[in-house]
Design a protein around this motif. Sequence first.
Motif, PDB file in Angstrom:
ATOM      1  N   PRO A 172       0.806  -1.229   0.000  1.00 21.19           N
ATOM      2  CA  PRO A 172       0.000   0.000   0.000  1.00 21.19           C
ATOM      3  C   PRO A 172       0.837   1.277   0.000  1.00 21.19           C
ATOM      4  O   PRO A 172       0.320   2.357  -0.293  1.00 21.19           O
ATOM      5  N   ALA A 173       2.139   1.142   0.312  1.00 21.74           N
ATOM      6  CA  ALA A 173       3.026   2.308   0.308  1.00 21.74           C
ATOM      7  C   ALA A 173       3.680   2.517  -1.048  1.00 21.74           C
ATOM      8  O   ALA A 173       4.721   3.173  -1.153  1.00 21.74           O
ATOM      9  N   TRP A 174       3.068   1.993  -2.108  1.00 25.36           N
ATOM     10  CA  TRP A 174       3.714   2.019  -3.430  1.00 25.36           C
ATOM     11  C   TRP A 174       3.896   3.423  -3.996  1.00 25.36           C
ATOM     12  O   TRP A 174       4.667   3.628  -4.921  1.00 25.36           O
ATOM     13  N   ASN A 175       3.212   4.414  -3.438  1.00 21.44           N
ATOM     14  CA  ASN A 175       3.346   5.780  -3.944  1.00 21.44           C
ATOM     15  C   ASN A 175       4.519   6.546  -3.325  1.00 21.44           C
ATOM     16  O   ASN A 175       4.765   7.693  -3.695  1.00 21.44           O
ATOM     17  N   ILE A 176       5.235   5.918  -2.392  1.00 20.93           N
ATOM     18  CA  ILE A 176       6.358   6.619  -1.767  1.00 20.93           C
ATOM     19  C   ILE A 176       7.576   6.694  -2.699  1.00 20.93           C
ATOM     20  O   ILE A 176       8.075   7.786  -2.979  1.00 20.93           O
ATOM     21  N   PRO A 177       8.078   5.557  -3.219  1.00 19.08           N
ATOM     22  CA  PRO A 177       9.251   5.666  -4.107  1.00 19.08           C
ATOM     23  C   PRO A 177       8.924   6.299  -5.453  1.00 19.08           C
ATOM     24  O   PRO A 177       9.786   6.909  -6.083  1.00 19.08           O
ATOM     25  N   LEU A 178       7.684   6.149  -5.901  1.00 18.74           N
ATOM     26  CA  LEU A 178       7.236   6.777  -7.143  1.00 18.74           C
ATOM     27  C   LEU A 178       6.091   7.706  -6.758  1.00 18.74           C
ATOM     28  O   LEU A 178       4.932   7.289  -6.642  1.00 18.74           O
ATOM     29  N   SER A 179       6.407   8.963  -6.560  1.00 16.46           N
ATOM     30  CA  SER A 179       5.456   9.889  -5.939  1.00 16.46           C
ATOM     31  C   SER A 179       4.742  10.810  -6.925  1.00 16.46           C
ATOM     32  O   SER A 179       3.808  11.517  -6.545  1.00 16.46           O
ATOM     33  N   HIS A 180       5.179  10.817  -8.183  1.00 15.11           N
ATOM     34  CA  HIS A 180       4.568  11.692  -9.177  1.00 15.11           C
ATOM     35  C   HIS A 180       3.595  10.906 -10.050  1.00 15.11           C
ATOM     36  O   HIS A 180       3.804   9.727 -10.332  1.00 15.11           O
ATOM     37  N   GLU A 181       2.552  11.583 -10.492  1.00 12.50           N
ATOM     38  CA  GLU A 181       1.525  10.903 -11.285  1.00 12.50           C
ATOM     39  C   GLU A 181       2.104  10.251 -12.536  1.00 12.50           C
ATOM     40  O   GLU A 181       1.736   9.134 -12.894  1.00 12.50           O
ATOM     41  N   SER A 182       3.035  10.925 -13.188  1.00 12.58           N
ATOM     42  CA  SER A 182       3.570  10.386 -14.442  1.00 12.58           C
ATOM     43  C   SER A 182       4.381   9.113 -14.207  1.00 12.58           C
ATOM     44  O   SER A 182       4.233   8.126 -14.938  1.00 12.58           O
TER      45      SER A 182
END
Length: 493
Positions: A172-182
């Motif tokens: 669920p923390a997958w947006n931390i290393p890749l934090s930008h929408e693109s």
Amino acid sequence: MSTEVDAVVVGSGPNGMAAAVTLARAGLSVEVFEAQPTIGGGARTLDLGLAPGITHDICSAVHPLAIASPFFVDFDLRARGMELTTPEISYAQPLDDKPAALAFHNLDETVDRLGEAGPEWRRFFAPLLERVDDAIWLSLGDKRSVPETLRDLPGIANVVKFGLRLLSQASPAWNIPLSHESSQALFTGVAAHAIGGLPAMGTAATATMLSTVAHAGGWPSPIGGSQAIIDHLVADLEAHGGTVRTNARVDHVSDMPAARAYLLDTSALNAAQIFSGLLPAQVDKSLRGFKHGNAAAKVDFVLNGPVPWSDPEVGRAGTIHVGGSRAQMAAAEAQVMNGRMPADPVCLVSDPTVFDKSREVGGLRPLWTYAHVPFDCPLDPTEYITRQIERFAPGFRDRIVAHNAIPASEMAGHNQNYIGGDIATGVVSFYRMMARPRLTWDSYSLGAPGAFLCSAATPPAPGVHGMNGWFAARRALKTRFGIDEAPSLAPGD
């Protein structure tokens, strides 16, 4: 009972042909049985009669592993004269009201084009590119033997790097290393190839490996279509004494000549049916109970010009993942997993004319597409796919000259393995990459003397890489013929 042939292979897809070539090169007599009138299974190119001279790849179209998998590295398609073309942009992710995210063959170019998201993309992939073969072997091993990557300290270190990145995108923390929408969308589009939950281990593993390959050797495709891969495998088989029969459906082992080994490039269910009454009860139960994954529904279009993408750069990519943002794709895949057809499904698109001008005839060109749908979904996918492409390419409808749609419920009509549209031949999860199609040390043995499974229903995973067939053939050589050393696959041998 005397044998008529040393080995019989059922199915002429990439795995069946990889198995057949390996056996024939070991000096065995080999016969391949194919139910369809044409050879190739999941790598066929056919004239569907939609427009004069226009051919379509009816299953797979772009082949990231056709030169990168250990089997094809040894087989060496390029040395055999097969022409492959690698687009400068491996894959693209169109986004609403903003420039598309683009994965170039070159990592530096990708980082530059991603702008603010570039540095995190570099941090994620640059360490994996130091030893690309480690990621490939880890992903495409038989999940039983020690991968070559773990035989030295740098290899172990790289496996740890790969594992940490995989885990980050499976949580669920997958947006931390890749934090930008693109960057999020760019990675998730590749993850969706596995047609599974987002985030999850199976989809994250798929994306980490394929994205790494995209920045190493790129995602190539054969000139003329996927059939070229099969044609070279068949030519090698025949050069070593093997044969292929088409229109030769096998429903039971009694439909085949007596042999010392049978290798089935089939679904787990079909394998159980072919050896009905001959397998141990628990094996038979496990094969019949191997859960199907989610599905794909296919539409082959003929267009009178290129897709009019809002961002023209998308039109340079070999593969386009159409689904919008990470959140939108995850929501669509969740609906599919719950058996509901999403209004905006994840779609894959490829225009082969972008990288192979020979595919355009008389101003017309093929367009390869499929949408992710629930298992055995009977809905015609044409409008769903058309609407999704039109979302990012206004005017697309006006380019359509003809089309041929195959709902998920009818996919098995042209490939018996694709039951209910399950093109992965069984659910793809981390557990099912290891225990595929059942929990056992020998994933290729069917529990009866001389019976082996060599399809995408075995490790390592689905894809046009030949590894499943190669591993199964090597197991058959050792246990049935006493041949411990795998034969060379090199051209001229």
